[in-house]
Design an enzyme around this catalytic site. Sequence first.
Site, mmCIF file in Angstrom:
data_model
loop_
_atom_site.group_PDB
_atom_site.id
_atom_site.type_symbol
_atom_site.label_atom_id
_atom_site.label_comp_id
_atom_site.label_asym_id
_atom_site.label_seq_id
_atom_site.Cartn_x
_atom_site.Cartn_y
_atom_site.Cartn_z
ATOM 1 N N LEU A 55 0.806 -1.157 -0.193
ATOM 2 C CA LEU A 55 0.023 0.038 -0.026
ATOM 3 C C LEU A 55 0.959 1.182 -0.134
ATOM 4 O O LEU A 55 1.772 1.256 0.709
ATOM 5 C CB LEU A 55 -0.849 0.099 1.353
ATOM 6 N N HIS A 56 0.538 2.314 -0.957
ATOM 7 C CA HIS A 56 1.449 3.207 -0.785
ATOM 8 C C HIS A 56 0.845 4.292 -1.398
ATOM 9 O O HIS A 56 1.294 5.667 -1.329
ATOM 10 C CB HIS A 56 2.841 3.099 -1.542
#
Length: 378
Positions: free
Chosen positions: A200-201
């Site tokens: 996740l970013h």
Amino acid sequence: MNILHVVGARPNFMKAAPVVRALDRADDVRQTLVHTGQHYDFNMSDVFFQELGLPAPDINLEVGSSSHAQQTSQIMARFEAVVLARKPDLVIVYGDVNSTVAAALVCAKLEIPVAHVEAGLRSFDRSMPEEINRILTDDLSELLFTPSEDGNHNLARAGIDAEKVHLVGNVMIDTLIHMLPKALERVPKDIPRRYALVTLHRPSNVDDVDWLRSLVQMLDDISAELPVVFPVHPRTRQRILELGIASGRGSSGFQLLQPAPYLEFLALQSRAQVVITDSGGIQEETTFLGVPCLTIRENTERPITVDIGTNVLVGRDVQKVRQEMDRVLAGKAKCGRIPPLWDGHAADRIAAVLTGWHASRSVEASSSQLPYSLADSR
Ligand code: UD1
């Protein structure tokens, strides 16, 4: 042909590697690799050059992290000097990161042709910085290389001349196919037999405190049934640390790791029961590998991975993730097919188009240098 490649952020490196290799095999091509320095950590950059066999950058602009406007403008100012000094016939840019659009804009002003690899992708969500980068870069490019047919439709809708657009397939999959045998020798030893792999970013997931909290809680719940392996992007690590929500995790059921090098991450993907992500490229890689992918986004610029691949858009909906996880755990996850032209030869097609393009420009240039009387009488 004097070609300058521009890379800057992690997802650029695996796209440039096969193109550089294919052009190395062509006659009379001189290549210069420019790294903007958008990503600079060893784990986010250097290790990819080592593993992918990319030559060390000839030039590093060392721009580092800052706001979008500052990062983009610093790349522009520093890259302009490089273009003026090197006088390339063509600049190749990759994907949709800030480095991509910054380089394209510099070239447009200097009238240097730009080739965009991974053109035509659209999420139709202008709140994503990458969507702005895609629209502008495509508009400024002279040669547009699309990974799938939807890209050609999007570019036609944007009014881009079809003659500039070449459907070549997916260069990221070229790299995957090339590296998979080596990757399978790099499966990390302390990884569970069955696991969910998480990345996740995106700002939409990690910059929203409440939503990030519920995501981490959801992953914690999932880890009770299926271990969770989560190599954490620096931006996400920063947010998780700020919130203090990592404490207590790190038991064998929920592993927070450093960002993984390419080979290790590919090995992790290929052996995962399911991948939970907000990345663009990972939607494609899981579709190729036939691994179920749950994408924590409301939209995707890669609809082919949903239409025929293993990707399911679960949006920002914890319930939907849980439903899809139940399907995975019951062995009923979505199956898919590999899209056309994702066959390991996209970069060869790009090299063929570029050599043809250069040859025709050379002919045009030499005929325009004919004495007036001769040129007029043609
Ligand atoms: C960028 C791309 C995104 C891509 C992603 C892959 C843009 C607009 N976004 O997002 O499309 O999916 O790369 O990672 O170009 N940081 C480090 N070390 C690094 C790089 C970044 O610590 O080597 C930290 C910094 O705190 C920085 C933050 O990560 O402020 C964000 O980095 P940045 O390159 O601005 O954007 P990404 O979120 O990585």
